[in-house]
Design a protein around this motif. Structure first.
Motif, PDB file in Angstrom:
ATOM      1  N   ASP A  75      47.564 -10.828 -36.714  1.00 53.60           N
ATOM      2  CA  ASP A  75      47.743 -10.630 -35.275  1.00 53.60           C
ATOM      3  C   ASP A  75      47.253  -9.219 -34.930  1.00 53.60           C
ATOM      4  O   ASP A  75      47.995  -8.249 -34.966  1.00 53.60           O
ATOM      5  CB  ASP A  75      49.216 -10.806 -34.907  1.00 53.60           C
ATOM      6  N   PHE A  76      45.956  -9.121 -34.601  1.00 58.34           N
ATOM      7  CA  PHE A  76      45.376  -7.810 -34.316  1.00 58.34           C
ATOM      8  C   PHE A  76      45.882  -7.249 -32.994  1.00 58.34           C
ATOM      9  O   PHE A  76      45.941  -6.025 -32.817  1.00 58.34           O
ATOM     10  CB  PHE A  76      43.849  -7.899 -34.324  1.00 58.34           C
ATOM     11  N   ALA A  77      46.237  -8.129 -32.062  1.00 61.09           N
ATOM     12  CA  ALA A  77      46.805  -7.639 -30.807  1.00 61.09           C
ATOM     13  C   ALA A  77      48.115  -6.901 -31.060  1.00 61.09           C
ATOM     14  O   ALA A  77      48.378  -5.835 -30.473  1.00 61.09           O
ATOM     15  CB  ALA A  77      47.009  -8.806 -29.843  1.00 61.09           C
ATOM     16  N   ALA A 127      47.714   0.897 -28.015  1.00 60.32           N
ATOM     17  CA  ALA A 127      46.619   0.349 -27.216  1.00 60.32           C
ATOM     18  C   ALA A 127      47.085  -0.871 -26.434  1.00 60.32           C
ATOM     19  O   ALA A 127      48.052  -1.544 -26.816  1.00 60.32           O
ATOM     20  CB  ALA A 127      45.450  -0.025 -28.114  1.00 60.32           C
ATOM     21  N   ALA A 128      46.381  -1.169 -25.354  1.00 57.17           N
ATOM     22  CA  ALA A 128      46.564  -2.449 -24.678  1.00 57.17           C
ATOM     23  C   ALA A 128      45.880  -3.525 -25.510  1.00 57.17           C
ATOM     24  O   ALA A 128      44.896  -3.253 -26.214  1.00 57.17           O
ATOM     25  CB  ALA A 128      45.960  -2.398 -23.280  1.00 57.17           C
ATOM     26  N   ALA A 129      46.389  -4.748 -25.442  1.00 57.56           N
ATOM     27  CA  ALA A 129      45.812  -5.795 -26.286  1.00 57.56           C
ATOM     28  C   ALA A 129      46.082  -7.168 -25.698  1.00 57.56           C
ATOM     29  O   ALA A 129      47.104  -7.390 -25.026  1.00 57.56           O
ATOM     30  CB  ALA A 129      46.382  -5.715 -27.700  1.00 57.56           C
ATOM     31  N   TYR A 130      45.150  -8.093 -25.949  1.00 58.07           N
ATOM     32  CA  TYR A 130      45.265  -9.471 -25.501  1.00 58.07           C
ATOM     33  C   TYR A 130      44.812 -10.391 -26.634  1.00 58.07           C
ATOM     34  O   TYR A 130      43.865 -10.083 -27.356  1.00 58.07           O
ATOM     35  CB  TYR A 130      44.377  -9.732 -24.276  1.00 58.07           C
ATOM     36  N   THR A 131      45.484 -11.536 -26.750  1.00 60.26           N
ATOM     37  CA  THR A 131      45.063 -12.573 -27.688  1.00 60.26           C
ATOM     38  C   THR A 131      44.297 -13.634 -26.917  1.00 60.26           C
ATOM     39  O   THR A 131      44.795 -14.164 -25.915  1.00 60.26           O
ATOM     40  CB  THR A 131      46.276 -13.202 -28.386  1.00 60.26           C
ATOM     41  N   ILE A 132      43.079 -13.919 -27.361  1.00 56.89           N
ATOM     42  CA  ILE A 132      42.209 -14.882 -26.688  1.00 56.89           C
ATOM     43  C   ILE A 132      42.096 -16.099 -27.600  1.00 56.89           C
ATOM     44  O   ILE A 132      41.424 -16.057 -28.633  1.00 56.89           O
ATOM     45  CB  ILE A 132      40.807 -14.280 -26.409  1.00 56.89           C
ATOM     46  N   THR A 154      41.458  -0.926 -25.333  1.00 55.80           N
ATOM     47  CA  THR A 154      41.989  -2.284 -25.221  1.00 55.80           C
ATOM     48  C   THR A 154      41.414  -3.105 -26.363  1.00 55.80           C
ATOM     49  O   THR A 154      40.211  -3.010 -26.648  1.00 55.80           O
ATOM     50  CB  THR A 154      41.589  -2.921 -23.884  1.00 55.80           C
ATOM     51  N   LEU A 155      42.230  -3.893 -27.007  1.00 57.46           N
ATOM     52  CA  LEU A 155      41.760  -4.774 -28.075  1.00 57.46           C
ATOM     53  C   LEU A 155      41.850  -6.225 -27.612  1.00 57.46           C
ATOM     54  O   LEU A 155      42.886  -6.648 -27.092  1.00 57.46           O
ATOM     55  CB  LEU A 155      42.564  -4.573 -29.356  1.00 57.46           C
TER      56      LEU A 155
END
Length: 591
Positions: free
Chosen positions: A530-532, A540-545, A566-567
């Motif tokens: 889970d890199f987010a 950092a800000a992060a989102y899972t796509i 952002t990641l």
């Protein structure tokens, strides 16, 4: 300006130099960096190099270069690489003695293989400790780092006396910035860094000494002009070292109505929608580029600023390496790789093309400037259904469509660079607006050495060199696990870097390469990560796509303005085969 060395305390309790004290060697070195307009020194501090950081602390207070602390020394070298490509100024990285120096080597070797100017500074224990097993000794009597750097630098020397600093620094920087360009290394013992300098300020003006040369082979340029006069259907191959001259090159191609293709590292210098563009030739390239070079009506191929390595020559393809070829380059090393060419033209590429324009304008042999509308030279990617993992092709299409025209993209080693070179085509309003000194384009890649994780550190250096637009780092899960800690630097520096992780739980190029070669399927799998979550843990800000719908829901405008990284953890379709045919052809079967 006078720099000084004696100790006192400022409000923070740190030592600072007093105006009445003499300049020391570390201060003199930093004064030369100030003279060159260097803004950042990338590295990890340590005891043997502490005087340099002391000088940087003083420099940063007066608006000079300041330290950027990497999380690993290889990351520092990658950052210096990215900074050089963006600004055209010398990238500077540093490390302490012993393991600090050895950790730098991969990043320095990458810069060497890619011709990126860089100043590398490493520390040593004090000279009286040489041969006595001093802590982290890395002289000729310890773990000899100077010998290790010998094969991946253009200049490499130990400064054993304070009087050597100016002469060796000047020699090193001239070697770094003259063809063949590349990194240079100075190893400086602790006591030398602390030693008083013999001068109160830099003795030389490096800005004047390092001005680029405009030398060229005049007779070869005249012969080239004649060949272009006679050519019925010429084609231009634009390489990665055309940055300074790209406007002049494309202007001549337009006026000759000559189709042009690019190498993988040259793609970022052009607008992919230009009506004369026929795609990328080489690694992850396009059939349209191969077809134009194989066209029997093409009677002249101008290869400009190309190293002619495996990836830029399409595995040394005979569609390029033949007697129709004229090779134009500043580097004799590059020219030596095309012995079959009908003509070699050596010199500064910008000067060569300025001369060609003068030649044709004097004879009025050029057509009017091209006014045709820009076209989509390559087929568009079909829209993806909202469910299911993201197709890498669609991801590249969306990255190019959604981010602003000022975006810089860096594609990491592995499948990331293959997908980006083949499918990434951003909306470019002004492709030549890269800054007067930039040697990169909208897409930056690393050829030859190609270490995993280069783009992660490189994106940080790029963003520090150009904080006005977003930087998109396209990387893989393997690279992120190897070098992802440098995201923490982007957090600390509040940089607008978007880390796009192609997450397929595998070393993708290894996996697909084994399949295509009919080899055993082994040693490519990675555990689900889970890199987010990892990115959020670093600030950092992060989102899972997970699918195309998640990608479409992103607020790219807000991400592009966010003062920090952002990641995007993109779960891609792991079964999509990347365009790595050139690499497989060179490797052959593993069976």
């Amino acid at each position: 300006m006078r720099f000084t060395d004696s100790l006192a305390s400022n409000d923070a309790g740190w030592p600072e130099q007093q105006p009445s004290s003499p300049l020391n060697i570390a201060g003199l070195l930093v004064a030369y960096l100030e003279q060159l307009g260097v803004e950042h020194v990338f590295g990890v501090p340590g005891g043997a190099i502490e005087p340099l950081y002391n000088a940087l602390a003083q420099s940063s207070r007066r608006g000079g270069p300041r330290p950027v602390v990497a999380r690993h020394e290889a990351g520092a070298a990658f950052m210096a690489d990215g900074y050089t490509r963006e600004t055209g100024r010398i990238g500077v990285c540093c490390a302490t003695s012993g393991p600090g120096a050895t950790n730098l080597i991969t990043g320095v070797a990458c810069a060497y293989d890619n011709g990126i100017p860089m100043l590398v500074i490493t520390g040593q224990p004090a000279l009286p400790g040489f041969g006595k097993r001093a802590l982290q000794e890395s002289s000729c009597t310890g773990i000899n780092t100077l010998a290790m750097f010998r094969h991946c630098t253009r200049y490499n020397s130990l400064i054993s006396h304070p009087e050597q600093l100016e002469a060796k620094l000047i020699a090193a920087l001239m070697r770094a910035t003259r063809t063949p360009r590349g990194p240079v290394h100075l190893s400086i013992p602790l006591d030398i860094l602390k030693s008083p300098a013999a001068v109160a300020a830099p003795s030389y003006d490096l800005r004047t000494m390092l001005q680029p040369s405009s030398m060229l082979d005049g007779q070869a340029v005249e012969r080239l002009a004649q060949l272009l006069d006679q050519a019925v259907n010429p084609v231009f191959l634009v390489g990665g070292w055309c940055g300074e001259a790209i406007a002049s090159i494309l202007s001549l191609a337009e006026r000759r109505r000559a189709a042009f293709v690019t190498t993988p590292d040259g793609k970022g210098l052009v607008d992919p929608r230009h009506p004369l563009y026929r795609g990328v030739f080489g690694f992850a390239g396009h059939a349209s580029a191969e077809a134009v070079l194989r066209d029997t009506s093409v009677d002249l191929i101008l290869a400009i600023g190309s190293s002619m390595n495996e990836w830029t020559s399409s595995g040394w393809s005979d569609s390029l390496l033949n007697t129709r070829l004229v090779h134009i380059d500043e580097s004799d090393d590059h020219l030596a790789r095309t012995p079959m060419a009908k003509l070699h033209v050596s010199g500064r590429i910008l000067t060569i093309f300025e001369r060609l324009h003068e030649h044709f304008e004097a004879r009025q042999h050029l057509s009017p400037a091209l006014t045709e509308p820009r076209l989509a030279a390559l087929p568009a990617v079909a829209a993806q259904a909202p469910a299911g993992p993201v197709k890498p092709q669609q991801l590249m299409h969306e990255l190019g469509r959604l981010f602003p025209a000022t975006t810089r993209y860096l594609a990491d080693a592995g499948n990331s660079v293959a997908w980006a070179v083949h499918h990434l085509s951003p909306q470019i309003e002004h492709p030549d607006e890269r800054g007067p000194d930039s040697i990169g384009g909208w897409l930056r890649t690393t050829m030859d050495f190609a270490p995993m994780g280069w783009a992660i550190g490189g994106a940080v250096g790029t963003a520090l060199g150009n904080p006005d637009g977003p930087v998109v780092c396209i990387t893989g899960d393997g690279s992120m696990l190897m070098n992802g800690q440098e995201l923490s630097v982007a957090v600390a520096e509040r940089l607008t870097v978007i880390f796009v992780v192609l997450n397929d739980a595998a070393l993708g190029m290894v996996k697909h390469g084994q399949r295509l070669a009919g080899a055993e399927a082994i040693a490519f799998a990675l555990p689900p990560t889970d890199f987010a979550m990892l990115a959020r843990a670093q600030g950092a800000a992060a989102y899972t796509i997970r699918n195309a719908a998640d990608l479409a829901a992103l607020d790219i405008d807000a991400i592009s303005r966010h003062p920090g990284p952002t990641l995007l953890d993109v779960q891609i379709d792991a079964e999509e085969v990347p365009p790595i045919g050139v690499r497989m052809r060179v490797l052959g079967t593993a069976m």
